[in-house]
Design a protein around this motif. Structure first.
Motif, PDB file in Angstrom:
ATOM      1  N   GLY A   1       0.809  -1.218   0.000  1.00  0.00           N
ATOM      2  CA  GLY A   1       0.000   0.000   0.000  1.00  0.00           C
ATOM      3  C   GLY A   1       0.840   1.264   0.000  1.00  0.00           C
TER       4      GLY A   1
ATOM      5  N   GLU B   1       3.081   4.226  -1.333  1.00  0.00           N
ATOM      6  CA  GLU B   1       3.217   4.942  -2.593  1.00  0.00           C
ATOM      7  C   GLU B   1       4.315   5.983  -2.445  1.00  0.00           C
TER       8      GLU B   1
ATOM      9  N   THR C   1       1.783  -4.284   5.789  1.00  0.00           N
ATOM     10  CA  THR C   1       1.074  -3.252   5.053  1.00  0.00           C
ATOM     11  C   THR C   1       1.552  -1.879   5.499  1.00  0.00           C
TER      12      THR C   1
ATOM     13  N   THR D   1      -2.365   3.306   7.520  1.00  0.00           N
ATOM     14  CA  THR D   1      -3.492   4.117   7.095  1.00  0.00           C
ATOM     15  C   THR D   1      -4.412   4.315   8.289  1.00  0.00           C
TER      16      THR D   1
ATOM     17  N   ASP E   1      -7.621   4.748   7.845  1.00  0.00           N
ATOM     18  CA  ASP E   1      -8.922   4.278   7.378  1.00  0.00           C
ATOM     19  C   ASP E   1      -9.038   2.780   7.665  1.00  0.00           C
TER      20      ASP E   1
ATOM     21  N   ALA F   1     -11.224   0.562   6.823  1.00  0.00           N
ATOM     22  CA  ALA F   1     -11.576  -0.226   5.639  1.00  0.00           C
ATOM     23  C   ALA F   1     -10.367  -0.392   4.717  1.00  0.00           C
ATOM     24  N   GLN F   2      -9.601   0.677   4.569  1.00  0.00           N
ATOM     25  CA  GLN F   2      -8.410   0.602   3.726  1.00  0.00           C
ATOM     26  C   GLN F   2      -7.372  -0.321   4.338  1.00  0.00           C
ATOM     27  N   ARG F   3      -7.244  -0.306   5.669  1.00  0.00           N
ATOM     28  CA  ARG F   3      -6.293  -1.192   6.347  1.00  0.00           C
ATOM     29  C   ARG F   3      -6.648  -2.649   6.056  1.00  0.00           C
ATOM     30  N   ARG F   4      -7.932  -2.996   6.181  1.00  0.00           N
ATOM     31  CA  ARG F   4      -8.352  -4.375   5.921  1.00  0.00           C
ATOM     32  C   ARG F   4      -8.196  -4.742   4.450  1.00  0.00           C
ATOM     33  N   LYS F   5      -8.435  -3.790   3.571  1.00  0.00           N
ATOM     34  CA  LYS F   5      -8.262  -4.037   2.135  1.00  0.00           C
ATOM     35  C   LYS F   5      -6.796  -4.362   1.836  1.00  0.00           C
ATOM     36  N   ARG F   6      -5.900  -3.586   2.400  1.00  0.00           N
ATOM     37  CA  ARG F   6      -4.479  -3.832   2.173  1.00  0.00           C
ATOM     38  C   ARG F   6      -4.049  -5.183   2.731  1.00  0.00           C
TER      39      ARG F   6
ATOM     40  N   GLU G   1      -5.215  -7.873   0.404  1.00  0.00           N
ATOM     41  CA  GLU G   1      -4.383  -7.927  -0.801  1.00  0.00           C
ATOM     42  C   GLU G   1      -3.025  -8.549  -0.490  1.00  0.00           C
TER      43      GLU G   1
END
Length: 312
Positions: free
Chosen positions: A54, A56, A92, A95, A97, A99-104, A107
């Motif tokens: 995650g 960048e 990861t 973040t 967020d 939701a973003q933490r779980r998304k990462r 992935e």
């Protein structure tokens, strides 16, 4: 020539590849020849760390989404395969967020699932812990601390990121003491953490606030080795008879402790892509009764890519 150098020279002569560091721990290999030479109890495992899925930042790593898959391909190309692979934190990138933490994490887990090794183990880093004290990590990967025995070697994974203040905490220290009581004092003991347990460079948060308490608990054990991440570079240190080894990151290197005024990623070098990134193999022969050396083979990702003919 010292016995330490004799063993190092011997290991390098076997053509393992990558830099080799030997550290005293009975029951670990100095003879790392062909698989045909290995006994049934011999094994090795791989440490990967600080993948920061995650992240960048083209100045630090323009291939931020490609580095982890390339490292996994490099590990999958090893023959024979390691008995297990362990990721020692910052799977990861941080973040705020949820939701973003779980998304990462999902992935990252999908990438790690491509590993051929029969067992994959995980530790959280402070980026994974975020502001939920590793709740999302535990949902995705299970306990943030645990112990296991593999072919006669005792392993304990500690969580020194989930509580505020970069601590292990009294409750975990009591758990750690109880786990240590189960291990014979003369048995080889391997500890995994994310942060260093000693004060490497507190100004850069390269420490564990109550790490000295953990080190004190281990003093009675004769052969202890700690593997950690967090500092994004290879580093070797001893506290008394306890040996500590940091591994290189898989996203960007960081400068040597205190070498620059401010800690920041070492810029990407287009002339030498993936410089400072890599992973580690640790080879073991638990049945040996003499004092062998634990053999660490450092694998530069750039070299692995050249061997495989892979390009960014």
């Amino acid at each position: 020539m010292s016995s330490q150098m004799d063993r190092l020279t011997f290991i390098k002569a076997l053509g393992i590849g990558g830099a080799v560091f030997a550290t005293g721990l009975p029951g670990f290999a100095e003879t790392l020849g062909s698989p045909a030479q290995a006994k049934a109890s011999d094994f090795y495992f791989v440490q990967l760390t600080d993948t920061h899925w995650g992240f960048e930042g083209a100045k630090a790593n323009p291939d931020a989404t490609g580095t982890l898959p390339k490292a996994i391909d490099a590990v999958n190309a090893l023959d024979p395969q390691p008995d297990f692979v362990i990721f020692t934190g910052d799977l990861t990138h941080i973040t705020t967020d949820p939701a973003q933490r779980r998304k990462r994490m999902a992935e990252f887990k999908a990438q790690a699932a491509r590993l051929r090794a029969p067992q994959i183990r995980y530790l959280p880093g402070e980026h994974d812990a975020g502001d939920d004290h590793s709740e999302a990590f535990r949902e995705a990967f299970g306990p943030s601390r645990y112990a296991f025995t593999h072919k006669g070697i005792h392993f304990i994974a500690l969580d020194n990121v989930s509580q505020e203040g970069s601590i292990l905490g009294e409750e975990q220290l009591r758990w750690f003491a109880a786990e240590l009581d189960r291990v014979p004092k003369e048995a080889p003991l391997v500890i995994f953490t994310h942060r260093p347990l000693f004060d490497l460079y507190p100004d850069w948060d390269w420490t564990t606030t109550d790490g000295a308490k953990a080190l004190d608990l281990m003093k009675a054990h004769r052969f202890v080795t700690v593997f950690y991440g967090h500092i994004h570079q290879e580093h070797h240190h001893t506290t008394g008879h306890i040996q500590h080894h940091a591994a290189t990151s898989l996203i960007f290197p960081l400068p040597a402790p205190g070498s620059v005024p401010k800690r920041a990623p070492v810029p990407w070098d287009p002339e030498h892509p993936y410089r400072g990134l890599g992973f580690r193999q640790i080879h073991a022969q638990p049945k040996h009764v003499k004092e062998d050396q634990l053999a660490l083979s450092e694998k530069a990702l750039a070299d692995s890519l050249k061997t495989a003919g892979t390009h960014a």
